[in-house]
Design a protein around this motif. Structure first.
Motif, mmCIF file in Angstrom:
data_model
loop_
_atom_site.group_PDB
_atom_site.id
_atom_site.type_symbol
_atom_site.label_atom_id
_atom_site.label_comp_id
_atom_site.label_asym_id
_atom_site.label_seq_id
_atom_site.Cartn_x
_atom_site.Cartn_y
_atom_site.Cartn_z
ATOM 1 N N CYS A 1 1.118 -1.362 0.034
ATOM 2 C CA CYS A 1 -0.360 -0.188 0.277
ATOM 3 C C CYS A 1 0.875 1.428 -0.403
ATOM 4 O O CYS A 1 0.906 2.438 -0.832
ATOM 5 C CB CYS A 1 -0.834 -0.045 1.456
ATOM 6 N N CYS B 1 2.205 2.144 -3.596
ATOM 7 C CA CYS B 1 1.521 2.364 -4.874
ATOM 8 C C CYS B 1 1.021 3.686 -4.274
ATOM 9 O O CYS B 1 0.742 4.785 -4.923
ATOM 10 C CB CYS B 1 0.015 1.344 -4.055
ATOM 11 N N ASP B 2 0.896 4.102 -3.291
ATOM 12 C CA ASP B 2 0.753 5.741 -2.844
ATOM 13 C C ASP B 2 1.577 6.834 -3.518
ATOM 14 O O ASP B 2 1.052 7.595 -3.989
ATOM 15 C CB ASP B 2 0.696 5.546 -1.294
ATOM 16 N N LYS C 1 2.369 4.631 -9.673
ATOM 17 C CA LYS C 1 1.221 3.727 -10.242
ATOM 18 C C LYS C 1 1.566 2.996 -10.630
ATOM 19 O O LYS C 1 1.933 3.138 -12.281
ATOM 20 C CB LYS C 1 0.949 5.145 -11.313
ATOM 21 N N LEU D 1 -4.659 -5.728 -2.338
ATOM 22 C CA LEU D 1 -4.577 -5.137 -3.249
ATOM 23 C C LEU D 1 -5.071 -4.345 -4.855
ATOM 24 O O LEU D 1 -5.363 -3.147 -4.850
ATOM 25 C CB LEU D 1 -2.923 -4.947 -3.032
ATOM 26 N N SER D 2 -5.220 -5.307 -5.400
ATOM 27 C CA SER D 2 -6.079 -4.971 -6.317
ATOM 28 C C SER D 2 -7.694 -4.738 -5.543
ATOM 29 O O SER D 2 -7.745 -3.572 -6.472
ATOM 30 C CB SER D 2 -6.926 -6.312 -7.161
ATOM 31 N N LYS E 1 -8.828 -2.923 -3.332
ATOM 32 C CA LYS E 1 -8.396 -1.330 -3.075
ATOM 33 C C LYS E 1 -7.961 -0.588 -3.752
ATOM 34 O O LYS E 1 -8.741 0.614 -4.386
ATOM 35 C CB LYS E 1 -7.392 -1.759 -1.709
ATOM 36 N N THR E 2 -7.186 -0.649 -5.222
ATOM 37 C CA THR E 2 -6.404 0.159 -5.835
ATOM 38 C C THR E 2 -6.670 -0.179 -7.208
ATOM 39 O O THR E 2 -7.012 1.401 -8.279
ATOM 40 C CB THR E 2 -4.339 -0.027 -6.249
#
Length: 413
Positions: free
Chosen positions: A105, A108-109, A112, A132-133, A135-136
């Motif tokens: 996470c 990913c912040d 991209k 993760l998928s 969430k993002t």
């Protein structure tokens, strides 16, 4: 192309699946793709644990998940919290998965990513990809180089309690159903997944083989015939990968032809294999030469006339042993002692590079050895078993092109 690559097996640790993953990322880097790897420290059996070449170029992009071991109470509390965070799966490795998810996470912040890839040798990274998928919204591709935990065949089968079996089946179903795409190294393995989970027939699934090491890293040696007929098996042998039939075949050939040969095992002896060596009086023929770093091993393999691949006796040979790629890249003829209806036998029969013999029939193994010995004796061994087609099947350009196709099909690019 920006990729977040999540696995528990990666450089600098160099045991089987770690090597598969590391070679793949090296090839992706060579393609110009930007990759971050989330992995873990590996205290298990490894041929090397140092950031030597060529893996040192992966050090800067590798993030090992770190968290305190803690006492029993601390570990229990962390396991419970991790299980809750990761959709209430109280399974082995869930603590690592929860901390890997936190790290992912954060990455990913700051960046991209175009795609998340979760990889073997364990099923546990897939829950990180799923969360993760979700969430993002990043596309997620899960790779299964071995059977899922609940569908390993005999003699490898895990015998789970009914409760644990239900939990693991729920876990596998969740991960497989929610992957944007799924990869296996061979159709033989993919067929077992699809037989168990019928919904996979409607999913985007691709068979993408293990990848060879980037050309030029390992110095290629010109073949030189050894003074005695010399064979090598890379990796330890075991009750599952039982060498008894080939030992029996070797013993009979030596006695019948009054010849010398050498069979080296690049690995360590165990009591089971030592008893077989003694049973067939092969103390002067079979030698255990220990383990080496990957690059050293690739050089050593080229010092033999024939490379031997021994698989477990299975009703259906679903596995793709990664050493097949290393043998092909070493450019030495291969004797595959394998299930006759498995991936290895089918591949060698189609692409060449050696002989595949039925691992349940010692007489077939003996005939294969005799054929290779005769060619060695007549100086035609290397020329009669051309490995060019087999090597091309696994080279980096070929495999990376298949990943490009996968990314296009899954709308990553």
């Amino acid at each position: 192309m920006k990729i977040l690559f999540i696995t528990i097996g990666f450089a600098p640790y160099s045991f089987s699946e770690s090597l598969c993953n590391s070679k793949l990322v090296l090839a992706m880097q060579e393609k110009g793709w930007e990759i971050d790897v989330i992995s873990r420290r590996d205290n298990g059996t490894n041929y090397s644990v140092e950031w030597g070449e060529p893996w040192s170029r992966l050090k800067a992009i590798t993030h090992h998940v770190e968290y305190p071991l803690g006492n029993k109470i601390w570990r229990f509390v962390d396991i419970v919290k991790s299980s809750i965070k990761m959709d209430c799966f109280f399974i082995e490795g869930i603590r690592w998965a929860a901390h890997a998810y936190d790290l992912a996470c954060k990455l990913c912040d700051g960046k991209k990513y175009d795609v998340i890839m979760t990889r073997s040798p364990s099923d546990i990274p897939h829950i990180v990809g799923y969360k993760l998928s979700k969430k993002t919204g990043i596309k997620w591709i899960s790779n299964w180089n071995d059977p899922a935990a609940t569908i390993w065949p005999e003699p490898y089968t895990y015998h789970f309690s009914k409760r644990k079996l239900r939990t693991l089946r729920r876990y596998e179903r969740l991960c497989l159903m929610n992957s944007d795409a799924i990869t296996y190294p061979a159709e033989t393995l993919g067929s077992i997944f699809k037989k168990t989970y019928s919904f996979l027939s409607k999913k985007l699934c691709m068979e993408i083989p293990h990848i060879a090491l980037i050309e030029g890293i390992v110095q290629q040696k010109k073949y030189e015939k050894q003074k005695i007929f010399s064979l090598c098996h890379s990796g330890n042998l075991s009750i599952e990968r039982n060498p008894e039939n080939i030992f029996r075949a070797i013993r009979e050939l030596i006695d019948e032809l009054n010849i010398c040969m050498r069979f080296d095992i690049m690995g360590y002896a165990n009591e089971f294999v030592l008893q077989l060596v003694s049973k067939y009086h092969l103390e002067k023929t079979v030698h255990f030469i220990g383990s080496y770093s990957y690059i050293e091993a690739m050089g050593i393999l080229q010092n033999y006339d024939v490379l031997v691949l021994i698989e477990a006796i299975l009703d259906y040979g679903i596995f793709f042993p990664s050493k097949l790629v290393d043998y092909a890249q070493s450019n030495r003829p291969i004797l595959a002692v394998s299930p006759i209806n498995g991936y290895v036998a089918k591949t060698i029969n189609e692409y060449g590079g050696g002989i595949a013999v039925d691992n349940t029939q010692y007489k077939q193994i003996k005939n294969g050895l005799k054929m290779m010995f005769d060619k060695w004796n007549n100086n035609t061994l290397q020329s009669d078993y051309d490995l060019v087609t087999l090597k091309d099947h696994y080279n980096t350009d070929s495999v990376i092109d298949q990943y490009m196709t996968l990314f296009q099909k899954s709308d990553v690019i």
